[in-house]
Design a protein around this motif. Sequence first.
Motif, mmCIF file in Angstrom:
data_model
loop_
_atom_site.group_PDB
_atom_site.id
_atom_site.type_symbol
_atom_site.label_atom_id
_atom_site.label_comp_id
_atom_site.label_asym_id
_atom_site.label_seq_id
_atom_site.Cartn_x
_atom_site.Cartn_y
_atom_site.Cartn_z
ATOM 1 N N LEU A 131 2.208 -7.834 0.547
ATOM 2 C CA LEU A 131 1.278 -8.021 1.942
ATOM 3 C C LEU A 131 2.411 -7.860 2.877
ATOM 4 O O LEU A 131 1.995 -7.464 4.052
ATOM 5 C CB LEU A 131 0.752 -9.133 1.911
ATOM 6 C CG LEU A 131 -0.442 -9.349 0.892
ATOM 7 C CD1 LEU A 131 -1.173 -10.720 1.096
ATOM 8 C CD2 LEU A 131 -1.437 -8.043 1.153
ATOM 9 N N THR A 180 1.111 -2.629 -6.622
ATOM 10 C CA THR A 180 0.900 -2.632 -5.537
ATOM 11 C C THR A 180 -0.539 -2.016 -4.754
ATOM 12 O O THR A 180 -1.094 -2.708 -3.989
ATOM 13 C CB THR A 180 2.055 -1.444 -4.424
ATOM 14 O OG1 THR A 180 3.122 -2.294 -4.815
ATOM 15 C CG2 THR A 180 1.868 -1.847 -2.845
ATOM 16 N N LEU A 217 -3.369 -4.152 -2.806
ATOM 17 C CA LEU A 217 -3.970 -3.701 -1.298
ATOM 18 C C LEU A 217 -5.164 -3.225 -1.674
ATOM 19 O O LEU A 217 -6.218 -3.681 -0.646
ATOM 20 C CB LEU A 217 -3.124 -2.422 -1.141
ATOM 21 C CG LEU A 217 -1.466 -2.666 -0.688
ATOM 22 C CD1 LEU A 217 -0.911 -1.285 -0.190
ATOM 23 C CD2 LEU A 217 -1.381 -3.804 0.438
#
Length: 341
Positions: free
Chosen positions: A25, A39, A43
Amino acid sequence: MAKKLSIRDIANELNISKTTISFILNGKAREKRISDVLTEKVLKYVAEKGYKPNQLAKSLSTGKTMIIGLMVEKISDYFFAQMAYHVEELAYDSGYKILYCSTDNDLLKTRELISLFRDRHVDGYIITPPAGLEKDVQALIDDGLPVVLFDRYFEDVDSSYVVLDNYKASYDAVKYLTQKQFKNIGFIELDSDQSQMKDRRNGYLKALQESDLVPMVLRVPFSNSPDKTMKHLIDFIEQNKNMDALFFATNYLAFEGVKALGKLKFKIPQDMAVIAFDDHQAFDIYTPTITAVAQPIDELAKKSIHTLLNMLNSQSTVYKQEKVIVPANLIIRDSTEKNNL
């Protein structure tokens, strides 16, 4: 009310450590060698859930609030309003938000606002300082806080600043009047010894000295109401009946000056030539249009925010103090073209 999603909730739901979630983040996935697949998974999940990080927690983690304090003399003034607009736009492009306020050139108010911004832990300051703020600016610098002074500076404080070349701009404007054969040039300024006003005054005096002309100066209190300024201007013009040109040190003084000349039935430029320091969009629609010293506001704003960002991005809290001086432009309009009428 639905419970606000936390990093702990995301970690539990995806079965990933809170540390890994935090790195992703905060944009450190590549640095920490976290896989693209993981990742993207995180997200995508936070986007679907509409997760917004707690700003205080984030600032404690990164050491930054991503907020800049912008303190100008008067945000309603055209020059400072345009400057604030450009600074905010450029800061936003670099991930920063702006908190801005007006000091009204009031020392006590400015000190209170600095205290407020300190409490908010803003990352850096852009300040148009009133007289007497030297110790407060020095205290910010001594505490390792990035500070850029704008529009004016203190000779006794080693700080970064971005200013117009006020001396040369004023000198060039008055030199233009002398070249047009004006012999009795009045100067209307604020009753202030701040650097920008001193430089404008000194540029005026130097240009007159080179032509062996006599200075005629009116100093108007900053706190004057428009009506009081108008009265002072009318008295000054009536007391100097040989005066054939007026150079105003600010655009708002020029506005009152044009009104005063109108009340006295003076025609511009036949009876009195006029130059204003600091151009305004209204000067191009006046009849006649008003010659003005134009400050490149976008350039001044760009230099200010870039100077501050250089400090904010520095790995050291002992910052290189940058002194930036930006040239002005003299825009010739009808109010000084007496010989062409």
